[in-house]
Design a protein around this motif. Sequence first.
Motif, PDB file in Angstrom:
ATOM      1  N   ILE A   9     -14.280  20.628 -10.007  1.00 16.46           N
ATOM      2  CA  ILE A   9     -13.846  19.182 -10.384  1.00 16.46           C
ATOM      3  C   ILE A   9     -14.235  19.273 -11.980  1.00 16.46           C
ATOM      4  CG2 ILE A   9     -14.278  16.845  -9.943  1.00 16.46           C
ATOM      5  CD1 ILE A   9     -15.009  17.812  -6.259  1.00 16.46           C
ATOM      6  N   ARG A  10     -13.108  18.601 -12.258  1.00 20.80           N
ATOM      7  CA  ARG A  10     -13.429  18.127 -13.309  1.00 20.80           C
ATOM      8  C   ARG A  10     -13.104  16.851 -14.335  1.00 20.80           C
ATOM      9  NH1 ARG A  10     -12.454  23.404 -16.748  1.00 20.80           N
ATOM     10  NH2 ARG A  10     -12.839  24.927 -14.905  1.00 20.80           N
ATOM     11  N   VAL A  11     -14.056  16.448 -15.692  1.00 19.25           N
ATOM     12  CA  VAL A  11     -13.564  14.924 -16.503  1.00 19.25           C
ATOM     13  C   VAL A  11     -13.269  15.704 -17.478  1.00 19.25           C
ATOM     14  CG1 VAL A  11     -15.038  13.145 -17.426  1.00 19.25           C
ATOM     15  CG2 VAL A  11     -15.641  14.353 -15.197  1.00 19.25           C
ATOM     16  N   SER A  12     -11.769  14.799 -17.809  1.00 20.39           N
ATOM     17  CA  SER A  12     -11.571  14.539 -19.040  1.00 20.39           C
ATOM     18  C   SER A  12     -12.730  14.146 -20.195  1.00 20.39           C
ATOM     19  CB  SER A  12     -10.330  14.031 -19.048  1.00 20.39           C
ATOM     20  OG  SER A  12      -9.382  14.310 -20.738  1.00 20.39           O
ATOM     21  N   LEU A  13     -12.131  14.869 -21.547  1.00 19.14           N
ATOM     22  CA  LEU A  13     -13.591  13.928 -22.755  1.00 19.14           C
ATOM     23  C   LEU A  13     -13.008  12.757 -23.504  1.00 19.14           C
ATOM     24  CD1 LEU A  13     -15.215  17.561 -23.879  1.00 19.14           C
ATOM     25  CD2 LEU A  13     -15.901  15.822 -22.035  1.00 19.14           C
ATOM     26  N   GLN A  16     -12.076  10.373 -19.685  1.00 16.00           N
ATOM     27  CA  GLN A  16     -13.412  10.448 -18.839  1.00 16.00           C
ATOM     28  C   GLN A  16     -12.328  10.387 -17.112  1.00 16.00           C
ATOM     29  OE1 GLN A  16     -16.529  10.648 -18.622  1.00 16.00           O
ATOM     30  NE2 GLN A  16     -15.767  10.829 -21.251  1.00 16.00           N
ATOM     31  N   LEU A  17     -11.159  10.885 -16.987  1.00 18.24           N
ATOM     32  CA  LEU A  17     -10.346  10.836 -15.549  1.00 18.24           C
ATOM     33  C   LEU A  17     -11.257  11.847 -15.208  1.00 18.24           C
ATOM     34  CD1 LEU A  17      -7.216   9.338 -17.277  1.00 18.24           C
ATOM     35  CD2 LEU A  17      -8.311   7.823 -15.406  1.00 18.24           C
ATOM     36  N   ARG A  18     -10.821  11.654 -13.862  1.00 21.04           N
ATOM     37  CA  ARG A  18     -11.384  13.193 -12.699  1.00 21.04           C
ATOM     38  C   ARG A  18     -10.064  13.721 -12.677  1.00 21.04           C
ATOM     39  NH1 ARG A  18     -15.366   9.299 -13.982  1.00 21.04           N
ATOM     40  NH2 ARG A  18     -17.448   9.829 -13.406  1.00 21.04           N
ATOM     41  N   VAL A  19     -10.513  15.230 -12.122  1.00 22.41           N
ATOM     42  CA  VAL A  19      -8.892  15.642 -11.300  1.00 22.41           C
ATOM     43  C   VAL A  19      -9.762  17.221 -10.917  1.00 22.41           C
ATOM     44  CG1 VAL A  19      -9.301  17.225 -13.586  1.00 22.41           C
ATOM     45  CG2 VAL A  19      -7.467  17.454 -12.975  1.00 22.41           C
ATOM     46  N   VAL A  20      -9.439  17.276  -9.099  1.00 24.31           N
ATOM     47  CA  VAL A  20      -9.758  18.029  -8.899  1.00 24.31           C
ATOM     48  C   VAL A  20      -8.584  19.309  -9.172  1.00 24.31           C
ATOM     49  CG1 VAL A  20      -8.586  17.074  -6.965  1.00 24.31           C
ATOM     50  CG2 VAL A  20     -10.782  19.672  -6.384  1.00 24.31           C
ATOM     51  N   ILE A  21      -9.334  20.342  -9.264  1.00 23.41           N
ATOM     52  CA  ILE A  21      -8.279  21.945  -9.439  1.00 23.41           C
ATOM     53  C   ILE A  21      -8.612  22.515  -8.363  1.00 23.41           C
ATOM     54  CG2 ILE A  21      -8.023  23.744 -10.895  1.00 23.41           C
ATOM     55  CD1 ILE A  21      -7.999  21.221 -12.408  1.00 23.41           C
ATOM     56  N   LEU A  22      -6.963  22.586  -8.017  1.00 24.13           N
ATOM     57  CA  LEU A  22      -7.255  23.156  -6.347  1.00 24.13           C
ATOM     58  C   LEU A  22      -6.229  24.735  -7.223  1.00 24.13           C
ATOM     59  CD1 LEU A  22      -5.880  20.860  -3.589  1.00 24.13           C
ATOM     60  CD2 LEU A  22      -7.164  21.315  -4.226  1.00 24.13           C
ATOM     61  N   LYS A  23      -6.621  26.055  -6.520  1.00 22.28           N
ATOM     62  CA  LYS A  23      -6.319  26.932  -6.582  1.00 22.28           C
ATOM     63  C   LYS A  23      -5.241  27.898  -6.321  1.00 22.28           C
ATOM     64  CE  LYS A  23      -7.582  31.525  -9.385  1.00 22.28           C
ATOM     65  NZ  LYS A  23      -8.721  32.418  -9.151  1.00 22.28           N
ATOM     66  N   ASP A  24      -4.822  28.500  -5.955  1.00 20.54           N
ATOM     67  CA  ASP A  24      -4.279  29.541  -4.610  1.00 20.54           C
ATOM     68  C   ASP A  24      -4.492  30.448  -5.214  1.00 20.54           C
ATOM     69  OD1 ASP A  24      -2.399  30.825  -4.108  1.00 20.54           O
ATOM     70  OD2 ASP A  24      -0.432  30.468  -4.741  1.00 20.54           O
ATOM     71  N   PRO A  25      -5.136  31.287  -4.351  1.00 18.13           N
ATOM     72  CA  PRO A  25      -5.644  32.302  -5.045  1.00 18.13           C
ATOM     73  C   PRO A  25      -4.782  33.564  -4.884  1.00 18.13           C
ATOM     74  CG  PRO A  25      -6.580  31.995  -2.819  1.00 18.13           C
ATOM     75  CD  PRO A  25      -5.622  31.058  -3.340  1.00 18.13           C
ATOM     76  N   ILE A  26      -3.885  33.911  -4.238  1.00 21.87           N
ATOM     77  CA  ILE A  26      -3.068  34.538  -4.791  1.00 21.87           C
ATOM     78  C   ILE A  26      -2.429  35.225  -6.043  1.00 21.87           C
ATOM     79  CG2 ILE A  26      -0.749  35.950  -3.744  1.00 21.87           C
ATOM     80  CD1 ILE A  26      -1.986  35.070  -1.012  1.00 21.87           C
ATOM     81  N   SER A  27      -1.167  33.382  -6.441  1.00 22.31           N
ATOM     82  CA  SER A  27      -0.575  33.378  -8.035  1.00 22.31           C
ATOM     83  C   SER A  27      -1.526  33.294  -9.093  1.00 22.31           C
ATOM     84  CB  SER A  27       0.676  32.615  -7.070  1.00 22.31           C
ATOM     85  OG  SER A  27       0.303  31.238  -7.322  1.00 22.31           O
ATOM     86  N   SER A  28      -2.750  33.269  -8.611  1.00 24.18           N
ATOM     87  CA  SER A  28      -3.631  32.297  -9.444  1.00 24.18           C
ATOM     88  C   SER A  28      -3.079  30.841 -10.381  1.00 24.18           C
ATOM     89  CB  SER A  28      -3.921  33.678 -10.850  1.00 24.18           C
ATOM     90  OG  SER A  28      -4.937  34.467  -9.904  1.00 24.18           O
ATOM     91  N   LYS A  29      -2.316  30.265  -9.269  1.00 23.45           N
ATOM     92  CA  LYS A  29      -2.195  29.231 -10.181  1.00 23.45           C
ATOM     93  C   LYS A  29      -3.053  27.824  -9.593  1.00 23.45           C
ATOM     94  CE  LYS A  29       3.453  28.382 -10.327  1.00 23.45           C
ATOM     95  NZ  LYS A  29       4.824  27.704  -9.847  1.00 23.45           N
ATOM     96  N   GLU A  39     -14.207   9.432  -5.026  1.00 22.97           N
ATOM     97  CA  GLU A  39     -14.090  10.454  -5.086  1.00 22.97           C
ATOM     98  C   GLU A  39     -14.198  11.672  -5.010  1.00 22.97           C
ATOM     99  OE1 GLU A  39     -11.576   8.087  -5.593  1.00 22.97           O
ATOM    100  OE2 GLU A  39     -11.312   7.229  -3.243  1.00 22.97           O
ATOM    101  N   ALA A  40     -14.585  11.789  -6.583  1.00 22.36           N
ATOM    102  CA  ALA A  40     -15.333  12.881  -7.145  1.00 22.36           C
ATOM    103  C   ALA A  40     -16.618  13.661  -6.424  1.00 22.36           C
ATOM    104  CB  ALA A  40     -15.294  12.688  -8.217  1.00 22.36           C
ATOM    105  N   GLU A  41     -17.282  12.018  -6.243  1.00 24.54           N
ATOM    106  CA  GLU A  41     -18.917  12.347  -6.373  1.00 24.54           C
ATOM    107  C   GLU A  41     -18.439  12.437  -4.946  1.00 24.54           C
ATOM    108  OE1 GLU A  41     -22.721   9.823  -5.799  1.00 24.54           O
ATOM    109  OE2 GLU A  41     -21.310   8.458  -7.063  1.00 24.54           O
ATOM    110  N   ALA A  42     -17.834  12.076  -3.781  1.00 23.47           N
ATOM    111  CA  ALA A  42     -17.943  12.952  -2.360  1.00 23.47           C
ATOM    112  C   ALA A  42     -17.584  13.791  -2.410  1.00 23.47           C
ATOM    113  CB  ALA A  42     -17.334  11.514  -1.764  1.00 23.47           C
ATOM    114  N   ILE A  43     -16.596  14.484  -2.684  1.00 28.93           N
ATOM    115  CA  ILE A  43     -16.254  16.324  -2.956  1.00 28.93           C
ATOM    116  C   ILE A  43     -17.488  16.456  -3.304  1.00 28.93           C
ATOM    117  CG2 ILE A  43     -14.507  17.837  -3.693  1.00 28.93           C
ATOM    118  CD1 ILE A  43     -12.801  15.559  -4.027  1.00 28.93           C
ATOM    119  N   ALA A  44     -17.715  16.536  -4.900  1.00 31.90           N
ATOM    120  CA  ALA A  44     -19.066  17.145  -5.390  1.00 31.90           C
ATOM    121  C   ALA A  44     -20.202  17.288  -4.972  1.00 31.90           C
ATOM    122  CB  ALA A  44     -18.694  16.783  -6.857  1.00 31.90           C
TER     123      ALA A  44
END
Length: 175
Positions: A9-13, A16-29, A39-44
């Motif tokens: 979960i990242r914050v744009s400098l 200050q928007l938050r983004v959750v980064i989902l990763k496909d472990p097979i394709s690395s996308k 919601e970012a806090e709830a996940i974190a």
Amino acid sequence: MIKVNIDSIRVSLMSQLRVVILKDPISSKYLPIFIGPCEAEAIAVKLQGMAVERPLTHDLLKAMISELGGQVKHIVVNDLRQDTFFAQIVLDLNGELREIDSRPSDAIALAVRLEVPIYVEDSVMERAGIMPDEEIDGEGAANGEDGEGSGQLSIFEDFVESLDLDDLDSEDDEE
């Protein structure tokens, strides 16, 4: 459907928007999805194993589903329309599968609490998934190599350009 992990979960400098980064472990996308700060806090909170005095909304939802005899099987980010992601919570209720419409952020917050799989529809990953070494210039793979969807994800392009994605491949997966 593609099974994904929560990479970060990242914050744009810049915004200050938050983004959750989902990763496909097979394709690395990677699939970046903007989410709200709550919601970012709830996940974190759950990912970091932090204790809270009182149940958060997603903890309440987890308890209600359990008390009513339901079981969440998985969640799926199933659509992308006009730069907005959509998700479903797939619930088994007395042997009957039900699909409940949800914001991806809420579905992900519930999924981490219940430790259920997170999936992304192939078409969503095709349209919005990125590779960490790709240039996001409006004509690259983020919009489709043939330019399909050009302009559709402009807010994502600006945000992704402000992230440092080079370090994503070097981080160890937590799962």
